[in-house]
Write an enzyme that holds these catalytic residues in place. Structure first.
Site, short mmCIF file in Angstrom:
data_model
loop_
_atom_site.label_atom_id
_atom_site.label_comp_id
_atom_site.label_asym_id
_atom_site.label_seq_id
_atom_site.Cartn_x
_atom_site.Cartn_y
_atom_site.Cartn_z
N ILE A 494 -61.95 -28.66 24.18
CA ILE A 494 -62.76 -29.47 25.10
C ILE A 494 -64.26 -29.30 24.87
O ILE A 494 -65.07 -29.94 25.53
CB ILE A 494 -62.45 -29.14 26.58
CG1 ILE A 494 -62.64 -27.64 26.86
CG2 ILE A 494 -61.06 -29.61 26.95
CD1 ILE A 494 -62.43 -27.26 28.31
N GLY A 497 -69.29 -23.52 22.71
CA GLY A 497 -70.29 -22.74 23.42
C GLY A 497 -71.18 -21.99 22.48
O GLY A 497 -71.23 -22.28 21.28
N SER A 498 -71.88 -20.97 23.01
CA SER A 498 -72.88 -20.26 22.22
C SER A 498 -72.25 -19.45 21.09
O SER A 498 -72.92 -19.18 20.10
CB SER A 498 -73.69 -19.33 23.13
OG SER A 498 -72.81 -18.44 23.81
N PHE A 499 -71.00 -19.05 21.20
CA PHE A 499 -70.43 -18.25 20.13
C PHE A 499 -69.04 -18.69 19.73
O PHE A 499 -68.35 -17.99 19.00
CB PHE A 499 -70.39 -16.76 20.53
CG PHE A 499 -69.37 -16.41 21.58
CD1 PHE A 499 -68.08 -16.03 21.23
CD2 PHE A 499 -69.69 -16.46 22.91
CE1 PHE A 499 -67.15 -15.69 22.20
CE2 PHE A 499 -68.76 -16.11 23.89
CZ PHE A 499 -67.49 -15.74 23.52
N GLY A 500 -68.61 -19.86 20.15
CA GLY A 500 -67.28 -20.29 19.75
C GLY A 500 -66.86 -21.60 20.36
O GLY A 500 -67.67 -22.33 20.95
N VAL A 501 -65.57 -21.89 20.21
CA VAL A 501 -64.98 -23.15 20.67
C VAL A 501 -64.32 -22.94 22.03
O VAL A 501 -63.79 -21.86 22.32
CB VAL A 501 -63.94 -23.66 19.65
CG1 VAL A 501 -63.31 -24.97 20.11
CG2 VAL A 501 -64.60 -23.82 18.29
N VAL A 502 -64.36 -23.97 22.89
CA VAL A 502 -63.81 -23.90 24.23
C VAL A 502 -62.53 -24.73 24.30
O VAL A 502 -62.51 -25.89 23.85
CB VAL A 502 -64.82 -24.39 25.28
CG1 VAL A 502 -64.25 -24.24 26.68
CG2 VAL A 502 -66.14 -23.63 25.16
N LYS A 516 -63.09 -19.71 26.05
CA LYS A 516 -64.02 -19.77 24.91
C LYS A 516 -63.62 -18.70 23.91
O LYS A 516 -63.58 -17.51 24.23
CB LYS A 516 -65.45 -19.55 25.37
CG LYS A 516 -66.48 -19.69 24.25
CD LYS A 516 -67.87 -19.25 24.69
CE LYS A 516 -68.45 -20.17 25.71
NZ LYS A 516 -69.87 -19.79 26.02
N ASP A 623 -81.12 -21.53 27.20
CA ASP A 623 -80.42 -22.65 26.54
C ASP A 623 -80.01 -23.70 27.57
O ASP A 623 -78.86 -24.12 27.63
CB ASP A 623 -79.21 -22.14 25.77
CG ASP A 623 -78.73 -23.14 24.71
OD1 ASP A 623 -79.52 -24.03 24.34
OD2 ASP A 623 -77.58 -23.02 24.26
#
Length: 799
Positions: A494, A497-502, A516, A623
């Site tokens: 969906i 994010g700042s360090f990966g996929v959600v 995440k 951010d």
């Protein structure tokens, strides 16, 4: 002497809880108030909630009413037909008519804050924290016609009665009185002429206070014995409440209340040995906040509620025993402070007045949570022995606790279930000796961070943190999260994010969550960045609880896997509603309404304001962008993704520090990007870009002529010249359309606010509180046919 009607008389609600040394001399910083001139109304500031709202109970009503449920308040005071309150932070003073509960703003300033407020029949007075003097300003009802004290007078304590107010001069501890009822003011001031006072409390036609030797002194009308203080020992009382013809005081030893005057009609049998944290007076009754459960009870000959007889608890939630403040507490922090303030500040423990002036006789010691029975005063020799024993015992106990905590950490005894809570992850910055500035070059080990987290966790567990709101996150097995997301399938993806996929997921217990997952790979720089972002989000969200911040459910750490589990935001990111290809052509989306867009902007602004002003220490998000503003099932917007966030210094006056720029192109503060100096105004710039997105429907960076493959252009360069030229309609999003006549002012106010937010220099940008104030006014205009925006200036306060 003629007794005035209760319909036109009020008595100051005076109080007991002292915020810090500067306010320790002040007797009007209350969280409980009584309103007259109609049905009896009691109002208080609610505890144990993220927003410190006002709750009111009106005679004859079983249920209470929330006042401004999305706004936090510090102080409150009541009078004839209404009440007044100071918004948290001290910038704003509001007044409500108790019949309609419609607020009016009496005062607004971000440079000169209010530290206390008092209200007589209709006269309202407040002390400011002005840099050169504790100035006092008064209002008559909702206007400025009240008689003012001498403009050069500096006060440490003020209080208001029937047609008059009194204050204790900072320079001499003498009492000065003023007001429309000049004869009473003059008589009381003359009666106190030879007294040096610590504080002052005003009633109907009399005033009382503690002098510098610890004794309660009362002056003024004594027709009903209201000046005859019983058993008046030095430092016997630490708080007073004065009615029309009675006075009540809280005993220092055990917090029980004794009342005098009122023709002997006040019976102590009603409340017996009940302990109270504060008391407030009605015309001929008194209400108090109990020590045991922070409930409100009232008693006295004038208390006539058939639903809640004398001594019965009113249908309130827990009421704060004192204001939640961000400043240091001179006399220590009140027990259960973190729970009561919901992590949003601390309640300061009331000071012993004996430390404020040299006593002439030994003061009695005030216990923080005393028993109901008064013990016999110990001898001086015994007191000294007990004090020495207490000091030695405290040191030994503290050393034992520290050793125990260290043992738990060193031996790994926290068990398999790990707990993260409120601590700054020091991975991105460390303190140097260069003027207190912070460099990003020397990261501190993650184990050091977790060690401090464990230490703070143990302290919180010992202080009785509520399990409902404990600063902890649930730990999940990686296999459970794999199953919840269908093995992290593309169908469940969906966002990022700042360090990966959600991914969207469904836990075994049926909860829908957003998960995440950090990018997997070897321990390279990429992994270290993921580790930093993971620790940042986990540390921040474990301790932050706010309606407009995304809530963390839990986390997972297994080998190289780093996952965070959040509550699921059903309506996705604001970015998707504005820019997703599937939504761009839609004209029937719920966000294609100026009112909804402004409401979403206000929600996000409130979340960021909480980070800047009420988190301790303050937090800079770094951010802010439309993809990090998520919307839940009820269309409430929340700020998300704290992977780049950093804690700011305690002082709002020194908020800058050299820091390698981080953020998203199009939203990043140009001053931060160019000079590597981070301030809270960097988040303001990002939100300004989001406001322009909401107004124009354009991305932060877009192609000026998309059909011809034109050059990239920023929404700032696109929108600001048109706003400055007064050509706002040329840039507004066509999907929403031209504002209706009742919407024009609101949309213009948002546009001018956005324009100020994106100034090149941070000092020229408004604060987050300014932005919240403007957006609140813009949103209120949709429900105000009279055009409320025109009633006051736009809030733009630069540093």
């Amino acid at each position: 002497m003629t007794t005035p009607s209760a319909a036109v008389i009020t008595v100051v609600v005076t109080l007991v809880n002292i915020v810090n040394y500067a306010q320790a001399l002040d007797g009007s910083a209350t969280t409980l108030a009584v309103v007259y001139g109609g049905p009896t109304t009691i109002c208080g500031i609610v505890a144990n909630q993220s927003i410190h709202r006002i709750q009111c109970w009106r005679e004859g009503e079983l249920t209470s009413t929330s006042i401004s449920p999305d706004v936090s308040f510090s102080f409150i005071a009541g009078g004839v037909g209404g009440f007044t309150a100071v918004r948290k932070g001290g910038s704003t003073l509001l007044y409500w008519n108790s019949t309609t509960y419609i607020p009016k703003r009496l005062y607004f300033s971000y440079s000169t804050l209010l530290t206390t407020v008092t209200m007589g029949d209709t006269q309202i007075c407040a002390i400011t924290n002005h840099t050169t003097q504790n100035a006092t300003t008064c209002w008559r009802g909702d206007s400025y016609s009240a008689q003012q004290p001498n403009g050069s007078a500096q006060f440490t304590s003020i209080s208001s009665g029937f047609g008059f107010s009194c204050g204790v001069l900072k320079s001499s501890n003498r009492v000065v009185c003023w007001g429309n009822n000049s004869s009473i003011a003059s008589d009381i001031q003359s009666a106190f002429a030879n007294e040096t006072m610590v504080n002052i409390f005003a009633g109907g036609r009399h005033a009382c206070g503690m002098n510098t030797t610890g004794f309660v002194i009362c002056k003024g009308d004594n027709n009903n014995g209201q000046l005859n203080v019983p058993s008046n020992l030095a430092y016997e009382y630490f708080g007073l409440a004065l009615g029309l013809n009675h006075t009540c005081g809280i005993r220092s030893m055990n917090h029980t209340v004794v009342c005098w005057g009122g023709n002997g009609e006040f019976s102590s049998n009603v409340i017996g040995a009940v302990s109270f944290e504060s008391v407030v007076a009605g015309v001929n009754f008194t209400c108090g906040l109990t020590t045991s459960n922070f409930s409100v009870v009232c008693w006295g000959p004038g208390w006539s509620s058939s639903l809640y007889p004398q001594g019965a608890a009113l249908p309130f939630p827990m009421i704060l025993p004192g204001p939640c403040v961000q400043s240091n507490c001179t006399c220590g922090i009140y027990p259960q402070s973190q729970n009561l303030c919901f992590g949003n500040g601390n309640i300061c423990r009331p000071c012993d007045f004996s430390i404020l002036a040299p006593p002439t006789s030994p003061p009695q010691v005030r216990q923080p949570l005393p028993p109901a029975v008064v013990p016999s005063p110990p001898s001086r020799r015994l007191r000294r022995g007990l004090l020495a024993f207490a000091v030695v015992g405290s040191v030994g106990g503290f050393a034992g606790i520290c050793a125990f905590i260290y043992f738990l950490w060193a031996a790994g005894c926290f068990g398999k279930k790990k707990v993260h809570n409120s601590v700054q992850p020091t991975i991105t910055a460390t303190t140097t000796s260069n003027g207190g500035q912070v460099s990003s070059s020397s990261p501190v080990s993650r184990s050091s961070t977790l060690r401090r987290q464990g230490s703070r966790l143990m302290r919180r567990q010992r202080s009785g943190t509520s399990s409902k709101h404990a600063d902890r996150a649930e730990e999940f097995l990686f296999s459970d999260l794999v199953a919840a997301t269908n093995n992290f399938s593309l169908e469940n993806k969906i966002g990022a994010g700042s360090f990966g996929v959600v991914y969207k997921g469904k836990l075994p217990d049926g909860r829908e969550v957003a998960i995440k997952r950090g990018e997997t790979g070897p321990r390279t720089k990429k992994f270290q960045e993921k580790e930093s972002a993971f620790d940042s989000e986990l540390a921040f969200l474990s301790r932050l609880h706010h309606k407009h911040l995304v809530r963390l459910v839990g986390y997972c750490e297994e080998r190289d896997e780093r996952l965070l589990v959040y509550e699921y935001m059903k309506n996705g990111a604001l970015f998707d509603h504005l820019h997703d290809k599937n939504n761009v052509e839609k004209s029937n989306s719920i966000v294609n309404s100026w009112k909804i867009r402004i409401k979403i902007a206000l929600d996000a602004a409130r979340g960021i304001e909480y980070l800047h002003n009420y988190a301790v220490p303050p937090i800079i998000h770094r951010d802010i962008k439309s993809s990090n503003i998520l919307i839940d099932a009820n269309w409430i917007a929340r700020v998300s993704d704290f992977g780049l966030s950093l804690m700011g210094p305690e002082s709002h006056r020194d908020y800058s520090r050299p820091m390698k720029a981080a953020g998203t192109v199009g939203y990043i503060d140009p001053e931060y990007y160019g000079l590597n100096v981070l301030t809270a105004k960097s988040d303001v710039y990002g939100l300004g870009v989001v406001l322009l997105e909401l107004l124009t429907g354009k991305r932060a960076i877009f192609k000026s002529e998309e059909e011809n493959g034109g050059a990239p252009m920023s929404v700032v360069d696109f929108a600001v010249p048109a706003i400055m030229a007064g050509e706002l309609t040329k840039i507004l999003d066509n999907r929403v359309g031209t504002p209706e006549p009742n919407e024009v002012e609101a949309v213009e106010l948002v546009a001018y606010t956005a324009m100020h937010c994106v100034h090149l220099e941070g000092k020229d940008r408004p604060t987050m509180s300014d932005i919240v104030s403007n957006l609140e006014r813009a949103l209120a205009a949709f429900d105000d046919s009279h055009g409320s925006i025109s009633s006051g200036p736009i809030s733009f306060v630069s540093d």
